[in-house]
Motif scaffolding. Structure first.
Motif, PDB file in Angstrom:
ATOM      1  N   GLU A   1      93.003  54.832 -34.418  1.00 52.62           N
ATOM      2  CA  GLU A   1      91.964  55.694 -33.890  1.00 52.62           C
ATOM      3  C   GLU A   1      90.556  55.121 -34.074  1.00 52.62           C
ATOM      4  OE1 GLU A   1      95.675  57.818 -34.574  1.00 52.62           O
ATOM      5  OE2 GLU A   1      94.449  56.518 -35.855  1.00 52.62           O
ATOM      6  N   SER A   2      90.341  54.383 -35.147  1.00 53.34           N
ATOM      7  CA  SER A   2      89.001  53.866 -35.440  1.00 53.34           C
ATOM      8  C   SER A   2      88.503  52.877 -34.402  1.00 53.34           C
ATOM      9  CB  SER A   2      88.982  53.197 -36.819  1.00 53.34           C
ATOM     10  OG  SER A   2      88.827  54.164 -37.828  1.00 53.34           O
ATOM     11  N   VAL A   3      89.396  52.283 -33.648  1.00 54.47           N
ATOM     12  CA  VAL A   3      88.956  51.291 -32.666  1.00 54.47           C
ATOM     13  C   VAL A   3      89.222  51.744 -31.243  1.00 54.47           C
ATOM     14  CG1 VAL A   3      89.173  49.310 -34.200  1.00 54.47           C
ATOM     15  CG2 VAL A   3      91.173  50.086 -32.930  1.00 54.47           C
ATOM     16  N   ARG A   4      89.654  52.976 -31.073  1.00 54.28           N
ATOM     17  CA  ARG A   4      89.951  53.467 -29.728  1.00 54.28           C
ATOM     18  C   ARG A   4      88.807  54.341 -29.227  1.00 54.28           C
ATOM     19  NH1 ARG A   4      95.998  55.652 -29.241  1.00 54.28           N
ATOM     20  NH2 ARG A   4      94.994  56.450 -27.351  1.00 54.28           N
ATOM     21  N   THR A   5      88.413  54.115 -27.992  1.00 56.45           N
ATOM     22  CA  THR A   5      87.266  54.830 -27.438  1.00 56.45           C
ATOM     23  C   THR A   5      87.584  56.272 -27.071  1.00 56.45           C
ATOM     24  OG1 THR A   5      87.824  54.025 -25.217  1.00 56.45           O
ATOM     25  CG2 THR A   5      86.281  52.701 -26.503  1.00 56.45           C
ATOM     26  N   ASP A   6      88.879  56.634 -27.007  1.00 47.98           N
ATOM     27  CA  ASP A   6      89.213  58.000 -26.622  1.00 47.98           C
ATOM     28  C   ASP A   6      89.348  58.930 -27.825  1.00 47.98           C
ATOM     29  OD1 ASP A   6      91.445  56.660 -27.478  1.00 47.98           O
ATOM     30  OD2 ASP A   6      92.796  57.471 -25.976  1.00 47.98           O
ATOM     31  N   TRP A   7      88.986  58.454 -29.018  1.00 50.88           N
ATOM     32  CA  TRP A   7      88.944  59.308 -30.207  1.00 50.88           C
ATOM     33  C   TRP A   7      87.482  59.534 -30.595  1.00 50.88           C
ATOM     34  CZ3 TRP A   7      93.022  61.371 -33.311  1.00 50.88           C
ATOM     35  CH2 TRP A   7      94.285  61.170 -32.761  1.00 50.88           C
ATOM     36  N   THR A   8      87.232  60.677 -31.180  1.00 54.09           N
ATOM     37  CA  THR A   8      85.850  61.062 -31.490  1.00 54.09           C
ATOM     38  C   THR A   8      85.311  60.300 -32.694  1.00 54.09           C
ATOM     39  OG1 THR A   8      86.552  62.827 -32.980  1.00 54.09           O
ATOM     40  CG2 THR A   8      86.274  63.404 -30.652  1.00 54.09           C
ATOM     41  N   PRO A   9      83.981  60.236 -32.831  1.00 52.12           N
ATOM     42  CA  PRO A   9      83.389  59.670 -34.049  1.00 52.12           C
ATOM     43  C   PRO A   9      83.859  60.398 -35.307  1.00 52.12           C
ATOM     44  CG  PRO A   9      81.735  59.845 -32.326  1.00 52.12           C
ATOM     45  CD  PRO A   9      82.959  60.535 -31.803  1.00 52.12           C
ATOM     46  N   LEU A  10      84.146  61.702 -35.191  1.00 62.85           N
ATOM     47  CA  LEU A  10      84.668  62.465 -36.336  1.00 62.85           C
ATOM     48  C   LEU A  10      85.956  61.831 -36.849  1.00 62.85           C
ATOM     49  CD1 LEU A  10      84.518  65.385 -37.901  1.00 62.85           C
ATOM     50  CD2 LEU A  10      86.427  65.912 -36.361  1.00 62.85           C
ATOM     51  N   ALA A  11      86.886  61.541 -35.938  1.00 68.19           N
ATOM     52  CA  ALA A  11      88.165  60.948 -36.314  1.00 68.19           C
ATOM     53  C   ALA A  11      87.968  59.584 -36.947  1.00 68.19           C
ATOM     54  CB  ALA A  11      89.065  60.834 -35.080  1.00 68.19           C
ATOM     55  N   GLN A  12      87.057  58.827 -36.401  1.00 64.91           N
ATOM     56  CA  GLN A  12      86.836  57.477 -36.913  1.00 64.91           C
ATOM     57  C   GLN A  12      86.231  57.507 -38.311  1.00 64.91           C
ATOM     58  OE1 GLN A  12      84.533  56.327 -33.566  1.00 64.91           O
ATOM     59  NE2 GLN A  12      86.314  55.747 -32.351  1.00 64.91           N
TER      60      GLN A  12
END
Length: 796
Positions: free
Chosen positions: A648-659
């Motif tokens: 998730e940290s490198v995927r653009t479809d996840w929010t900054p919250l998740a990262q």
């Protein structure tokens, strides 16, 4: 006539008075140069068995062309004739005529200017002699030209261009930033505005009365400062599209090319790609150039990329209010608008300088012959390099047959062993597919020649491939092409020539993709399969060799092998094991290829990374190990860093919250610290609204909005709401034809950020963003997300 040198900017060919003329524009030490090459014939090929019928057809149509036998054949051994035409239009008429009568033409799609250059092995840099004409329009013109390749290094004159306009596409200003001159051409009157900007630095402004005068001033600027290259951000599809549109509205030819030639703009309906032709000048879009150089960003906006690369951005950040702010500045503070306009130009210049983009494109051109502004171009690069070599061996290239192809296996991906590990080594084969091509002599012409031979270890027999492929031991070109690139890259890396090294890497690694693509005229499943299936064999055997040394292989992907050492190792101890393994395996492959195939092994396993802690997660909701997804901790002290792959940290479809959540959670666990308090507090803080600015989804609309019918994802629902509101407010519709939308999940579903009305659905973010991340790692340390925050989950 003295020998001179230059670098190719643009190429084109056209008919003048019934004869083809190739026009090449160069950048040189003495300024721009125009080479006019007359009398070059357009050529394509047909089978000798069709020659008589073809001659009858052209005579019946009153055409005049030269059809003659040449000492060449197709890959299936059909003898051929060359069809030579004095003009491009004649060649096109003949090709169409032959197609109507089922006469197959070969290499009919090779453009005259491209063929002229590739047959002379000219790649970017040119050495030429010719008869110099009278100098006109600030450039030198040569006729009766002869050209050959050279190693000239250009010094290109670059300008960054950016326009500002109304929401209806009416031009306000044009910013131009180059070492020769910086200015903003602005509609308005100088006396209406204060002399200094807020910073105290005056932005140079050229005032004009109206839009037509703005376009005329732009043409005058190009005539005076004469740039080789124009760069910008979305500069082709937005800036130049609008410039040509407004020039057409004013019935004004947009003379931006050299030699006072008019430019042209065209769009391809097939792939929604746009092109700008300015004779003697190259237009390079920063987004396309960065993608070609394999850069990746969460967002491709100028603001986002500038912040990522430079740590600075534009003067206006709010996308929703940007248009209103630009309109306000144009009416009331044109010097502020000029400053903003010029700042965008300067940012693009700085991004190009920071990434060495232009140097990369120059080196790519010198290696492959591709145009500076060519997007992608792997197939064209391979054709440029390979076609003239097979011609000299007596072959013409095959035609494209995209409807008759068999897919080749992809790269080897091993089933992973999920777990949380101490000390995992990553061993990579250096350029595995290029190394396989070199080691096993894989080559399109080598395949044709090899199929004539028996397979065996002796020098006069073929090297076995896969799916019936076999390759000649001496009649080939691709292994030598890659060898030259390989050595050149090694030198570039030693000399810290980063742009050159990157260009070589991309080109070298693209050759497998080209041979495995039905869009390449040399595609053959026996070629691609002999690379990928050999790769599978090498990776499986390498795994066995490692495990025979007492270590566990937990994952493998294309050219990388992940090795668990079984316990925690210091960096020095891990390095020692890694180096011993690669020495042992490289020596084994060297002996294996020599004894089994009588070949020299180019396979080279390298020790890449030591992960102090490493997570190989399971597939979500299953116990099976995932693929292409992992995380690890490398380094120590100041050099320590977390690496995420596919998570998730490198995927653009996840929010900054998740990262943010994933980064801190993994950091705690990798350092053997309890995550309990952190997880509970993070959920509490999310519910309390402390992270509201990090809840935004940014997703791309990959189709037109109206095309989404059955499955309507959240981003489409948000985009439809946004454009419905835009329509009510009389604003431009922003999302009808693709684009990127920012939205948030509310209690009433997805809503666009600019028009959010409902309360945030925090439970969605806990369930869909935080919980999946926690579930990927907590079970490996005996924890459960729902148990940690269970008392909170039941409150709402």
């Amino acid at each position: 006539m003295s020998v001179q040198q230059g670098f190719l900017l643009t190429r084109q060919a056209r008919d003048i008075r019934g004869q083809s003329v190739i026009e090449l524009w160069l950048s040189s030490d003495v300024g721009p140069v125009q080479l006019l090459i007359e009398g070059e014939q357009t050529v394509f090929f047909i089978a000798q068995s069709d020659a008589e019928r073809a001659t009858q057809l052209i005579v019946s149509q009153g055409l005049h062309a030269d059809i003659r036998t040449v000492r060449m054949q197709t890959f299936d051994a059909t003898a051929i004739c060359g069809c030579y035409c004095a003009s491009i239009s004649l060649a096109q008429r003949m090709i169409q005529l032959f197609a109507e009568h089922d006469i197959v033409c070969f290499e009919h799609d090779i453009r005259l200017a491209d063929r002229y250059l590739m047959e002379r092995f000219i790649k970017g840099s040119i050495e030429y002699v010719g008869l110099r004409q009278t100098k006109t329009h600030s450039h030198a013109q040569f006729r009766q030209v002869k050209c050959r390749s050279s190693d000239y290094q250009p010094k290109l004159h670059v300008v960054s261009l950016d326009i500002e306009c109304s929401e209806k596409g009416l031009l306000y200003s044009i910013g131009l930033a180059s070492p020769q001159d910086e200015r903003v051409i602005m509609i308005g009157e100088a006396r209406s505005f204060a002399e200094a900007s807020q910073s105290g630095k005056i932005t140079p402004i050229e005032w004009v009365n109206d839009e037509r005068a703005l376009l005329a001033a732009l043409m005058d600027w190009f005539e005076k400062f004469d740039p080789d290259v124009i760069i910008g951000w979305n500069v082709i599809d937005f800036d130049f599209r609008l410039l040509f549109h407004r020039a057409e509205f004013h019935k004004l030819p947009l003379i931006l090319g050299r030699g006072r030639q008019t430019g042209f703009f065209r769009s391809s309906a097939q792939n929604q790609q746009s092109f700008v032709t300015l004779p003697g000048r190259v237009v390079i879009d920063g987004i396309d150039a960065l993608k070609t150089a394999t850069y990746h960003f969460r967002s491709w906006s100028l603001e986002s990329v500038a912040q990522t690369l430079l740590g600075e951005g534009k003067a206006i950040h709010n996308v929703d209010n940007r248009m209103a702010e630009i309109n306000h500045m144009f009416r009331y503070d044109k010097r502020a608008l000029a400053k903003y306009n010029l700042q965008d130009c300067v940012l693009v210049n700085r991004i190009f300088e920071h990434t060495h983009l232009l140097a990369f494109l120059v080196e790519r051109a010198k290696l492959t012959g591709l145009e500076l502004d060519r997007i992608g171009g792997s197939v064209a690069a391979f054709t440029n390099l390979y076609l003239p070599q097979i011609h000299r061996s007596g072959y013409v290239a095959p035609n494209l047959h995209p409807e008759n192809w068999l897919a080749s296996p992809g790269g080897y991906v091993m089933d992973s062993l999920p777990g949380l590990y101490d000390s995992v080594l990553v061993l990579d084969f250096k350029s595995l597919y290029p190394a396989i091509i070199r080691s096993f002599l894989i080559d399109p012409m080598g395949l044709i020649e090899g199929l004539k031979l028996e397979v065996g270890p002796n020098d006069n027999q073929a090297v076995a491939g896969f799916r019936g492929g076999q390759f000649h031991r001496s009649r080939h070109f691709l292994p030598q092409m890659i060898e030259k690139l390989w050595h050149a890259r090694d030198r570039a890396k030693q000399q810290q020539e980063l742009a050159f090294s990157q260009a070589i890497k991309i080109i070298m690694n693209s050759f497998y993709g080209v041979l495995g693509s039905s869009g390449c005229r040399f595609f053959d499943t026996r070629l691609a399969s002999s690379i990928t299936m050999r790769g599978h064999e090498i990776m499986k055997t390498t795994r066995k060799l490692i495990e025979a040394q007492g270590y566990q292989v937990i994952y493998g992907d294309t050219d990388s092998t992940f090795v668990s050492l079984g316990s925690s190792y210091t960096q020095d101890a891990a390095d020692k094991v890694g180096q011993q393994l690669v020495l042992h395996i490289n020596e084994w492959w060297k002996n294996e290829l020599k004894q089994r195939y009588n070949l020299t092994s180019i396979l080279e396993l390298e020790y890449e990374t030591h992960y102090r802690r490493f997570l190989m997660p399971t597939i979500r909701g299953a116990e099976t190990g995932s693929k292409k997804r992992y995380a690890g901790l490398v380094g120590d002290g100041e050099t320590e860093r977390l690496i995420f792959k596919g998570l998730e940290s490198v995927r653009t479809d996840w929010t900054p919250l998740a990262q943010r959540f994933q980064h801190r959670l993994y950091q705690l666990i990798f350092h053997h610290q309890s995550p309990d308090t952190f997880v509970r507090e993070f959920v509490d803080n999310t519910r309390a609204g402390e992270f509201d600015s990090e809840l935004i989804y940014r997703k791309r609309l990959r189709r037109k909005l109206a095309d989404y019918q059955k499955n309507v994802p959240p981003q489409v629902r948000a985009a439809r709401l946004a454009d419905a509101q835009n329509q009510r407010l009389g604003k431009p519709l922003r999302y009808q034809n693709r684009g990127q939308i920012e939205y948030i999940i509310t209690l009433n579903g997805p809503e666009p950020i600019e028009y959010q009305q409902s309360a945030i659905d925090y439970q969605h973010y806990i369930d869909k963003q935080l919980k999946p991340i926690a579930d990927s790692i907590l079970p490996f340390v005996g924890k459960d997300f729902e148990q940690l925050v269970g008392h909170q989950l039941g409150l709402f």
